[in-house]
Scaffold this active site. Structure first.
Site, PDB file in Angstrom:
ATOM      1  N   CYS A   3       1.381   3.259  -0.405  1.00 29.88           N
ATOM      2  CA  CYS A   3      -0.029   3.002  -0.700  1.00 29.88           C
ATOM      3  C   CYS A   3      -0.379   1.516  -0.611  1.00 29.88           C
ATOM      4  O   CYS A   3      -1.446   1.145  -0.112  1.00 29.88           O
ATOM      5  CB  CYS A   3      -0.408   3.563  -2.061  1.00 29.88           C
ATOM      6  N   ASP A  30      -9.195   4.825  -1.849  1.00 25.54           N
ATOM      7  CA  ASP A  30      -7.889   5.333  -2.302  1.00 25.54           C
ATOM      8  C   ASP A  30      -6.967   5.574  -1.106  1.00 25.54           C
ATOM      9  O   ASP A  30      -7.232   6.460  -0.284  1.00 25.54           O
ATOM     10  CB  ASP A  30      -8.100   6.629  -3.079  1.00 25.54           C
ATOM     11  N   HIS A  79      -4.117   6.964  -1.105  1.00 23.17           N
ATOM     12  CA  HIS A  79      -3.216   8.111  -1.326  1.00 23.17           C
ATOM     13  C   HIS A  79      -3.699   9.377  -0.625  1.00 23.17           C
ATOM     14  O   HIS A  79      -3.021  10.414  -0.694  1.00 23.17           O
ATOM     15  CB  HIS A  79      -3.075   8.374  -2.823  1.00 23.17           C
TER      16      HIS A  79
END
Length: 614
Positions: free
Chosen positions: A446, A570, A572
């Protein structure tokens, strides 16, 4: 909003950036030119540039730098001159400019500088009578989406030309005129229809498809907010089976003639009302093509200085893989002489066109340094600071995403409502996340993906032309800096804000401010600092803690209620590049303070813009 009503209800509409431009003109005691469109007695300002009170060159700037379809709709003058200066300068403008590029009544704005009141007037270009004019501060984008169609015309002329065509200004002028005549050029729309006499009185709106009238693929962020109608220049021979014969034109010269086989790229933008006739659009586009062809020839000659050096420039490109094809008549290679770019710029609602040389006289690709003088002129022309690049190739105006990644997905996220203020990232970036590039980094990559997003921002803003680094590239550089052991390369080891800061400094010369060890419960208390960062630097922020990394793209803060929200990207996410899914599922969106674990310590990496010139 300023209201100075006049008898015929004419008004001037400009964005908040337009006010800033007027203030800069007032501070410098120079003159400014307003480019735009007049629609139903409303003057929409779509571009503005500095004239330095030299009114003889404003027409050339309008025709060479702005999309076809715009007119000179007004001026910005220092406030101390009053009505005497208005009449004097309007007379000079009308006398020094082609009348077809100037509207019948000019809008004139008087500006006394920063923080001072500005006033607008309407001036008749025949009698030079002055009347007050209403001025409204508002973005023209909503109006453009409803009433304007953007046109994109792109083609390449591959020709064998005599050296006299670029030897002097007269030769360049003659050649471009003859090229347009002999090629029997027509304008084709959507690869389907030729703009001929039979349809030239139709409005362009009849050609707009449903997609071009507003609907867009969910996975594409359109730039700008209006879609473009693609057009092309084609020859009257060979169109849809048309084989009408054209008599050959032979020229005889007793002198030796040197011939050069070159490729002349043409990329013209246009901005027109949907009610404009197709014949008018065709004529304006052909006029812009004529001007741009001369610019391309000027660029070819100016980078060499003599005909002999032009030949050397073309000869030395053979080993640089710049050969696009071979001439079918003489089997000689054909070379690209220049490239055309369309840049977004502050104070402009439309892109700015710039022609850069493709290669130096030594046959090497042109670098930032070699185009600095032209970029400096552009910064001065458009009243831009010299501390940020705006006219480097990476800054070019994008009409479709240039990569398989989503561009600026936060544009589709709904901002918080309320009495607070929003500050967000300034510029373009790609959304990098897990599992992209056919690389499985699920569960550990990430922070690498957040770094890739940051890198893409520096690339789009013109600070580097280097590609976004891979995970292995990042790891190798960190090892080279002796921050990790060599076994780190190829591993699945996590990195954090400190490593990202070190990497950006080593690879791009970018310094970063680190907010150290902030507990999740305390992040909201740093919202003012983050807001100041986005206002002044505008770069994405990487935040890492508890083996998780995110990218902060903006902040909302209300002094009145104390409410704080964070615009979070994000990394992820593991799915495809589907904007609708990403927004609806919250992979990019506004988060409350509860998004951060109150018990975890976070480090924030706030990159600063590099100090560069032009």
């Amino acid at each position: 909003v300023y209201y100075l009503q006049m008898a015929d209800n004419r008004r001037l509409v400009g964005s908040p950036e337009f006010v800033s431009f007027c203030e800069k003109i007032g501070d410098a005691s120079e003159g400014g030119v307003l480019a735009g469109i007049v629609y139903q007695c409303t003057y929409y300002v779509l571009g503005q540039y500095c004239s330095a009170l030299n009114w003889n060159s404003i027409n050339s700037v309008l025709l060479s730098r702005y999309p076809a379809g715009l007119s000179v709709i007004g001026l910005v003058l220092p406030g101390e001159g009053g009505h005497v200066a208005i009449q004097r300068d309007c007379r000079r403008v009308v006398g020094g400019t082609c009348n077809e590029e100037v509207v019948d009544r000019l809008a004139v704005v008087l500006s006394s500088g920063s923080g001072q009141e500005i006033a607008a007037y309407s001036v008749d270009t025949d009698s030079f009578q002055i009347e007050p004019m209403e001025m409204k501060i508002d973005s023209p984008q909503e109006w453009m989406t409803k009433e304007v169609v953007a046109v994109s015309l792109k083609t390449t002329f591959r020709r064998v030309i005599p050296s006299s065509a670029i030897h002097d200004a007269v030769g360049r002028e003659t050649y471009t005129e003859e090229l347009l005549k002999r090629a029997h050029l027509l304008v084709e729309v959507n690869k389907k229809m030729i703009i001929s006499r039979a349809v030239e009185h139709q409005e362009v709106s009849v050609l707009m498809t449903k997609e071009q009238n507003g609907s867009r693929p969910s996975s594409v962020v359109s730039i700008p907010s209006i879609n473009e109608l693609p057009m092309a220049l084609v020859s009257s021979t060979g169109i849809h089976g048309n084989t009408t014969p054209i008599s050959p034109l032979l020229e005889y010269s007793s002198d030796a003639v040197e011939w050069l086989t070159v490729s002349l790229p043409i990329s013209v933008k246009g901005v027109f009302l949907r009610s404009d006739k197709l014949g008018h659009i065709r004529d304006q586009l052909l006029k812009s093509c004529h001007i741009q062809m001369k610019m391309v020839l000027e660029t070819l000659y100016s980078r060499s200085g003599s005909i002999e050096q032009v030949s050397e420039v073309l000869d030395c490109t053979v080993n640089l893989a710049e050969v696009s094809h071979s001439c079918p008549l003489c089997s000689q290679p054909v070379y690209c002489s220049a490239r055309v770019y369309h840049f977004p710029a502050p104070f402009q609602a439309v892109p700015i066109t710039v022609v850069y040389p493709h290669l130096t006289s030594a046959g090497e690709p042109v670098t930032f340094e070699q185009t600095e003088s032209l970029r400096k002129e552009l910064h001065e022309l458009f009243v831009l600071s010299d501390g940020r690049p705006y006219f480097r190739p990476a800054n070019l105006h994008l009409t479709t995403p240039p990569s398989p990644y989503l561009l600026n997905p936060h544009k589709g996220a709904t901002a918080p409502s309320g009495p607070g203020r929003v500050a967000v990232v300034d510029g373009w970036y790609d959304y990098h996340h897990y599992m992209q590039d056919r690389f499985d980094d699920n569960g550990w990559g990430c922070a690498y993906r957040s770094l890739q997003t940051l890198w893409s921002w520096f690339r789009y803003q013109g600070y580097t032309e280097d590609p976004v680094p891979s995970h292995r590239d990042i790891q190798q550089t960190i090892c080279t800096m002796q921050k990790k052991e060599q076994s780190f390369v190829g591993s699945k080891e996590w990195i954090g804000s400190i490593e990202i800061s070190d990497y950006l400094n080593e690879s791009l010369g970018v310094t970063c401010y680190i907010m150290h060890s902030i507990r999740g419960a305390e992040i909201a208390s740093r919202s003012r600092e983050l807001m100041e960062h986005f206002d002044k630097q505008g770069t994405p922020v990487m935040i890492g803690g508890n083996a998780l990394a995110h990218t902060i793209l903006g902040v909302y803060f209300s002094e009145e209620t104390g409410d704080v929200r964070f615009l979070v990207l994000d990394p992820h996410y593991t799915g495809g590049e589907d904007l609708k899914v990403i927004l609806n599922k919250g992979w990019c969106g506004w988060k409350g303070v509860e998004f951060w674990n109150p018990q975890v310590n976070y480090n924030l990496c706030l990159p600063r813009r590099p100090e560069v010139r032009y």
